[in-house]
Design an enzyme around this catalytic site. Structure first.
Site, mmCIF file in Angstrom:
data_model
loop_
_atom_site.group_PDB
_atom_site.id
_atom_site.type_symbol
_atom_site.label_atom_id
_atom_site.label_comp_id
_atom_site.label_asym_id
_atom_site.label_seq_id
_atom_site.Cartn_x
_atom_site.Cartn_y
_atom_site.Cartn_z
ATOM 1 N N ASP A 1 -8.534 -2.944 -8.372
ATOM 2 C CA ASP A 1 -8.117 -1.909 -7.415
ATOM 3 C C ASP A 1 -8.584 -0.537 -7.898
ATOM 4 O O ASP A 1 -8.033 0.009 -8.855
ATOM 5 C CB ASP A 1 -6.598 -1.943 -7.275
ATOM 6 C CG ASP A 1 -6.075 -1.072 -6.141
ATOM 7 O OD1 ASP A 1 -6.816 -0.176 -5.683
ATOM 8 O OD2 ASP A 1 -4.929 -1.288 -5.719
ATOM 9 N N HIS B 1 -7.495 -3.970 -4.086
ATOM 10 C CA HIS B 1 -6.434 -3.367 -3.291
ATOM 11 C C HIS B 1 -6.324 -4.094 -1.953
ATOM 12 O O HIS B 1 -7.319 -4.418 -1.328
ATOM 13 C CB HIS B 1 -6.745 -1.879 -3.060
ATOM 14 C CG HIS B 1 -5.642 -1.127 -2.406
ATOM 15 N ND1 HIS B 1 -4.554 -0.654 -3.111
ATOM 16 C CD2 HIS B 1 -5.439 -0.765 -1.108
ATOM 17 C CE1 HIS B 1 -3.741 -0.022 -2.282
ATOM 18 N NE2 HIS B 1 -4.250 -0.080 -1.072
ATOM 19 N N CYS C 1 0.854 -1.191 0.000
ATOM 20 C CA CYS C 1 0.000 0.000 0.000
ATOM 21 C C CYS C 1 0.896 1.249 0.000
ATOM 22 O O CYS C 1 1.708 1.411 -0.896
ATOM 23 C CB CYS C 1 -0.952 -0.073 1.208
ATOM 24 S SG CYS C 1 -2.225 1.187 1.294
#
Length: 223
Positions: free
Chosen positions: A165, A192, A118
């Site tokens: 995502d 994601h 991330c």
């Protein structure tokens, strides 16, 4: 897992989480957090890499802002994590200094790789492009990387993205692969955060495949 005091170039001192392998290390791996701090998931990730033979070092990248940040994945945690990320990015060079201190610690054990998730994926990319001492970089769904595609990496880079995502739409990923053909990019049928088994987006098959590819990449470039 133990805490190891490290010191950045500007004198800032912080405690990094370090997991040691059994036997002689293959090398070292700096593990960069999501926006949720060095929480139980990131510690588990570091532990998993140590089990594969690497000295795993997880520096707390929010330490200059708030000591001991460890968030979950609820709505309030996401909001707080985004606030901390925004503040940290406002002093990005200092965050990179902390990562550099972790790289220097890892170099005591051989070649050093870096992996980020991330926000940590973005910081792994920036580290690969701006810091010395890395032999490999792995970026998991790093939002913001396509905006930094003009940067030139100093080491081999592997990236993992999810095709669903919404934070990193596929046109951005495709533009990134065109701008940086030397970077290995893989896309998975996932959202994601697909590597995190504490999130609703966890996709075990994609996570397992990405991990195998990451371990092969580290074996090739780190040891």
């Amino acid at each position: 897992m133990s805490l190891q005091p490290l010191q950045a170039l500007d004198g800032h001192r912080f405690d990094a989480f370090i997991e040691l392998p059994q036997g002689r290390p293959r090398g070292a791996l700096v593990v960069l957090q999501e926006i949720f701090g060095v929480n139980s998931h990131i510690r588990a990730v570091a532990r998993g890499y140590a089990e594969e033979g690497y000295v795993a070092i997880a520096p707390p990248l929010f330490d200059r802002l708030e000591h001991g940040v460890e968030l979950g994945y609820g709505e309030d945690d996401v909001k707080r994590g985004r606030e901390l990320k925004a503040a940290a990015m406002a002093q990005q060079d200092l965050v990179l200094q902390d990562i550099a201190a972790a790289i220097a610690e890892g170099a005591k054990h051989g070649k050093v790789g870096i992996v980020g998730y991330c926000w940590g994926g973005l910081m792994a990319w920036l580290s690969a492009c701006k810091l010395d001492g890395l032999s490999a970089a792995i970026c998991y769904y790093g939002a913001g990387i396509p905006d930094q595609a003009a940067l030139q990496p100093r080491c081999p880079v592997l990236m993992h993205f999810g095709e669903r995502d919404h934070l990193i739409p596929q046109p951005q990923v495709q533009a990134l692969t065109q701008a940086r053909p030397e970077v290995q990019v893989h896309v998975y049928p996932a959202d994601h955060g697909f590597n995190c088994d504490q999130r609703a987006a966890f996709e075990p098959e994609s996570a397992a495949l990405a991990r195998r590819r990451s371990l092969d990449f580290l074996q090739q470039h780190v040891g």
